[in-house]
Design a protein around this motif. Structure first.
Motif, PDB file in Angstrom:
ATOM      1  N   SER A 127     142.897  50.358  56.128  1.00 56.33           N
ATOM      2  CA  SER A 127     143.631  51.620  56.195  1.00 56.33           C
ATOM      3  C   SER A 127     144.748  51.601  55.167  1.00 56.33           C
ATOM      4  N   ASP A 149     148.440  53.851  53.880  1.00 50.59           N
ATOM      5  CA  ASP A 149     149.327  54.982  54.072  1.00 50.59           C
ATOM      6  C   ASP A 149     148.946  56.038  53.049  1.00 50.59           C
ATOM      7  N   SER A 182     148.399  57.163  58.312  1.00 51.19           N
ATOM      8  CA  SER A 182     147.416  56.258  57.715  1.00 51.19           C
ATOM      9  C   SER A 182     146.060  56.932  57.556  1.00 51.19           C
TER      10      SER A 182
END
Length: 463
Positions: A44, A46, A218
């Motif tokens: 993942s 941001d 995210s």
């Protein structure tokens, strides 16, 4: 004698400058996976980092094309959804902390609407570099996890999710503009159009929203490595063509965010429709016990509220003020004799209900509204109109010019090219309107207005 071993030799900038590589690395904690025998990684990002580190292969000037052409209209609709989730999140954080929510933000939240839950699907991306060119660190404490060290030029090419990526960028750019200029410039539906200057107490809210958005929100990503262009194109094809789309009726049955859809569900559960069968799946034909499909009822309400073919552009701030009058419309419609029996009344068919809804929209909410008095007259007239199959006007397409002329002034209610439109046909004595409602909707509203003894609209002759 001075030692000359490499251990004691000083390293200079000249020794390493050729091997310095990238000025920027990003470190990504990722989990190993095996997707149909293909080694992939699940991770993942941001949002801020992902936008910096990714591209979509939809522009030949950027490299090989492995994507469809970007549809900015579709991306803008996604941006509205993302912005709505962000605004609701920051509002909830402020309320939890006992901090005030600015009036600007309350207005924006009301304009965007709400829903029970917010989330977004993962992205599928391709790092075109071979795996031996990607630096890693093993996370010893957690088997199966690695730290990927990506250089700034080791981009993630978006295979599935380019419109989501553009939507995230639209929102980020708009938030940056808000905090920089403190003005609500043209937003593509992110904020109400009449909001211009960011209020002083709202500035901190948008700063906070930008921080949460770029640093905390995210994006889940499945990464593929070392794909050549043909492999990336194949992956794009498989991800986008081997899926079964959700039927419109089922999607509308589940959705609790669109204000027209919410209205339709409330209508469906009301006493007016207590004994009416409205179905979500299957086919409703002439001999079906069910009256109508849910998506058809939504399409009628799309005409009623917006004079559009679908509910997709509905906004709470536009729909909510019209709901009371929309209820009045349906109260009048349900007083029409046999309105739920298509074999007894033409008014039971979606095509004619859309026409009736369009007339009401034009009276109240068009660019040239006719006012409350005309709306009241129209609703009073609806239950008195002859909607029987025997009324020749419902089979207007098969009336001769001489027969049309026997109805005084009727031609003034019809568009000049109405003979070219597909309206319907009579089968075993029953008028069945065709499936091409976008054509019948240009003719039937004029017939409804004529029978309701309303004045013709000037625009009718221009269609």
């Amino acid at each position: 004698m001075t030692p000359t071993t490499t251990e004691n030799r000083s390293t200079t900038l000249a020794d390493v400058v050729d091997f310095a590589g990238s000025n920027r690395f990003i470190r990504i904690r990722a989990k190993r996976a095996l997707n149909l025998g293909t080694n992939t990684m699940l991770t993942s990002f941001d949002i801020g980092t992902f936008l910096l580190q990714s591209l979509a292969g939809n522009d030949p000037l950027k490299g090989a094309v492995t994507q469809r052409k970007l549809d900015m209209g579709h991306a803008q609709k996604m941006a509205v959804f993302i912005f709505k989730g962000l605004v609701r999140y920051v509002i909830a954080k402020r309320q939890h902390d006992g901090r005030a929510v600015p009036d600007d933000v309350d207005r924006t939240a009301e304009y965007l609407g709400t829903q029970p839950y917010y989330a977004w699907a993962p992205i599928v991306g391709s790092i075109r570099d071979p795996i031996n060119d990607i630096a890693v660190e093993v996370v010893v404490a957690d088997e199966g996890e690695l730290i990927l060290k990506l250089r700034s030029n080791q981009l993630i090419w978006v295979v599935d999710g380019q419109h989501r990526r553009m939507a995230w960028k639209i929102v980020q750019d708009y938030l940056n503009q808000l905090v920089r200029d403190r003005k609500y410039v043209k937003s593509g539906g992110l904020v109400p159009t009449d909001m211009k200057q960011v209020a002083e107490d709202a500035v901190s809210f948008w700063h906070e929203a930008l921080t949460y958005y770029t640093d905390r929100f995210s994006i889940s990503v499945e990464l593929h490595f070392g794909l050549n262009i043909d492999q990336e194109r194949q992956l794009f094809h498989d991800l986008n063509n081997l899926q079964k789309t959700v039927p419109t009726s089922q999607a509308q049955a589940f959705d609790q965010s669109n204000p027209i859809n919410i209205f339709t569900h409330q209508l469906k559960e009301s006493e007016m429709f207590a004994d009416v069968q409205i179905v979500e799946d299957g086919k409703v034909d002439w001999d079906s016990e069910a009256w109508m499909k849910l998506d058809h009822l939504n399409a009628i309400n799309a005409r009623l509220f917006l004079n559009k073919t679908t509910i997709s552009d509905a906004r709470p701030a536009e729909i909510h003020p019209r709901e009371e009058r929309a209820w009045n419309f349906w109260e009048a419609v349900t007083k029409i004799p046999n309105v739920f029996d298509r074999k007894e009344s033409v008014a039971a068919q979606a095509a004619l209900l859309k026409a009736m809804a369009r007339v009401y929209y034009e009276i109240l909410w068009s660019r040239t509204p006719e006012g409350e008095a005309v709306a009241e007259k129209y609703l009073e007239a609806l239950p008195t109109i002859d909607f029987a199959h025997s009324n020749p006007l419902w089979d207007i397409a098969h009336l001769t010019d001489d027969e049309i002329s026997s109805y005084p002034d009727l031609n003034n209610y019809l568009p000049s090219n109405w003979r070219l439109k597909q309206i319907g046909e009579r089968v075993d004595g029953k008028v069945r309107f065709g499936s091409r409602h976008n054509e019948s909707i240009l003719v039937l509203p004029g017939v409804v207005r004529y029978l309701a003894q309303l004045p013709p609209r000037v625009s009718d002759k221009e269609k």
